[in-house]
Design a protein around this motif. Structure first.
Motif, PDB file in Angstrom:
ATOM      1  N   PHE A 291       1.626  -9.341  -4.713  1.00 52.32           N
ATOM      2  CA  PHE A 291       1.047  -8.131  -4.143  1.00 52.32           C
ATOM      3  C   PHE A 291       1.784  -6.911  -4.692  1.00 52.32           C
ATOM      4  O   PHE A 291       3.015  -6.863  -4.666  1.00 52.32           O
ATOM      5  N   LEU A 292       1.043  -5.959  -5.206  1.00 46.25           N
ATOM      6  CA  LEU A 292       1.605  -4.685  -5.640  1.00 46.25           C
ATOM      7  C   LEU A 292       1.148  -3.593  -4.685  1.00 46.25           C
ATOM      8  O   LEU A 292      -0.059  -3.373  -4.507  1.00 46.25           O
ATOM      9  N   HIS A 293       2.105  -2.934  -4.044  1.00 45.88           N
ATOM     10  CA  HIS A 293       1.765  -1.779  -3.216  1.00 45.88           C
ATOM     11  C   HIS A 293       1.449  -0.601  -4.130  1.00 45.88           C
ATOM     12  O   HIS A 293       2.115  -0.407  -5.159  1.00 45.88           O
ATOM     13  N   VAL A 294       0.451   0.159  -3.759  1.00 43.73           N
ATOM     14  CA  VAL A 294       0.055   1.306  -4.574  1.00 43.73           C
ATOM     15  C   VAL A 294      -0.010   2.565  -3.707  1.00 43.73           C
ATOM     16  O   VAL A 294      -0.173   2.489  -2.485  1.00 43.73           O
ATOM     17  N   THR A 295       0.140   3.705  -4.340  1.00 43.24           N
ATOM     18  CA  THR A 295      -0.035   4.991  -3.670  1.00 43.24           C
ATOM     19  C   THR A 295      -1.143   5.753  -4.370  1.00 43.24           C
ATOM     20  O   THR A 295      -1.262   5.705  -5.609  1.00 43.24           O
ATOM     21  N   GLN A 296      -1.961   6.424  -3.576  1.00 44.10           N
ATOM     22  CA  GLN A 296      -3.084   7.150  -4.155  1.00 44.10           C
ATOM     23  C   GLN A 296      -2.654   8.566  -4.537  1.00 44.10           C
ATOM     24  O   GLN A 296      -2.012   9.268  -3.761  1.00 44.10           O
ATOM     25  N   LYS A 297      -2.989   8.946  -5.742  1.00 38.81           N
ATOM     26  CA  LYS A 297      -2.680  10.286  -6.214  1.00 38.81           C
ATOM     27  C   LYS A 297      -3.881  10.770  -7.021  1.00 38.81           C
ATOM     28  O   LYS A 297      -4.133  10.287  -8.124  1.00 38.81           O
TER      29      LYS A 297
END
Length: 363
Positions: free
Chosen positions: A247-253
């Motif tokens: 699982f890769l956590h991502v942040t929205q930009k």
């Protein structure tokens, strides 16, 4: 295809512990159907209710168009009249009986003629590969041979359904692999319905026509073919349960989804939905690793030689993932990495999940 087992609205509790709540399930005639889930999720309780060794607190169970248990009407048919063959985890072969006597037991209970019993038992002994061992006691047999005796005893009376409760868990790895294929071959040969209980994903994928994934609360999360379960999981619990999961956590930009704490956008179609935050899920086999881009830049944090495969742990902007590569492929393509090496990864497949689901699964 018609149903041969129907479970409707079944509830079962032991004191304050509720195992099943309003459980519904249908098994089709002639299929190999597997109940797959973690230990303690209620798989064995369900199969014991179908067998008649446990009685539901609520709900109805039907086998071959006959109601065998109905809490509302008080209907209950005992195990010996349900026409089932059953094999348990510990085989339950009688130690004081020979191979022949063990297999003959169900036929003797039905008071079949002696000549018929002899013919059927010897035929079944041959089918399960026990020819010449009919006079041996269980103590003179290997674990795999005892398992074959248990299967033969369950099959000899021509049951409508075979219930198999963790029948391979006491065997070593090689025997487990051998027996799972033998069980599937027997199912096809006899055209029988098999209901198989296991916590072993590999066994379930190998033998099942359809599978039901159960969670720790006794709920069924998904029913489908092995392909559907593995490649099209309905939620994060199913995906994580079915094997090693990254699982890769991502942040929205803006319009991008950046991996971890970095500025690298994940190279995949963006998630659809209204989740507040997302994780990207994938298997080690879904990762392609390269010496140079394109792809996500990472650092090899662990490199293990496992014989046939190389196992790599990779860090990407504070996130880690595992991938495996066939050793010969790694050697031939200059992909034998060392700890500290830079690499680039792309994906063959990717699943998007609500990050809140991951918190629930990990709790």
């Amino acid at each position: 295809m018609e149903n041969i087992i129907t479970v409707e609205g079944v509830c079962k509790s032991y004191a304050a512990h509720q195992v099943h709540n309003n459980l519904n399930l249908e098994v089709k005639r002639g299929e190999c159907f597997t109940l797959l889930g973690p230990s303690g999720c209620g798989k064995t309780v369900l199969i014991r209710m179908i067998a008649g060794h446990e009685v539901p607190d609520e709900g109805k169970i039907s086998i071959d168009d006959t109601v065998v248990s109905d809490n509302a009407t008080g209907e209950y048919i005992p195990p010996e009249r349900r026409g089932l063959g059953i094999v348990f985890q510990d085989y339950a072969v009688w130690p004081h009986m020979t191979v022949f006597e063990n297999i003959a037991y169900p036929l003797k209970m039905e008071k079949r003629p002696k000549a018929e019993i002899n013919e059927l038992v010897m035929k079944m002994i041959d089918i399960v590969g026990m020819k010449g061992l009919d006079k041996r006691l269980p103590s003179e047999l290997s674990g795999g041979q005892q398992q074959r005796v248990a299967l033969a005893r369950a099959l000899v009376a021509d049951p409508s359904v075979m219930l198999l409760d963790e029948p391979l868990s006491n065997l070593d790895a090689n025997l487990r692999e051998e027996m799972r294929f033998e069980i599937k071959a027997l199912q096809k040969r006899f055209g029988i319905t098999v209901m198989f209980v296991t916590h072993d994903q590999e066994v379930a994928l190998a033998i099942s026509d359809r599978m039901a994934i159960m969670d720790t609360k006794g709920n069924i999360r998904q029913i489908g073919t092995p392909y559907e379960i593995f490649e099209q999981p309905v939620d994060l619990f199913v995906f994580k349960f079915m094997g090693i999961a990254n699982f890769l956590h991502v942040t929205q930009k803006g319009g991008d989804y950046l991996v971890g704490s970095g500025n690298q956008p994940i190279p995949w179609e963006k998630p659809q939905g209204s989740a507040a935050s997302w994780v990207a899920g994938f298997r080690p086999s879904d990762v392609d690793i390269h010496r140079e881009g394109p792809g996500l830049k990472g650092i090899i944090r662990r490199a293990n030689f496992l014989g046939a495969t190389m196992d790599y742990m990779i860090e990407i902007d504070g996130e880690t993932l595992r991938t495996e590569l066939e050793t010969h492929t790694a050697i031939n393509n200059n992909l034998m990495f060392k700890e500290g090496d830079e690499c680039y990864i792309t994906f063959k497949a990717l699943h998007w999940f609500d990050a809140e689901q991951l918190k629930e699964v990990e709790e």
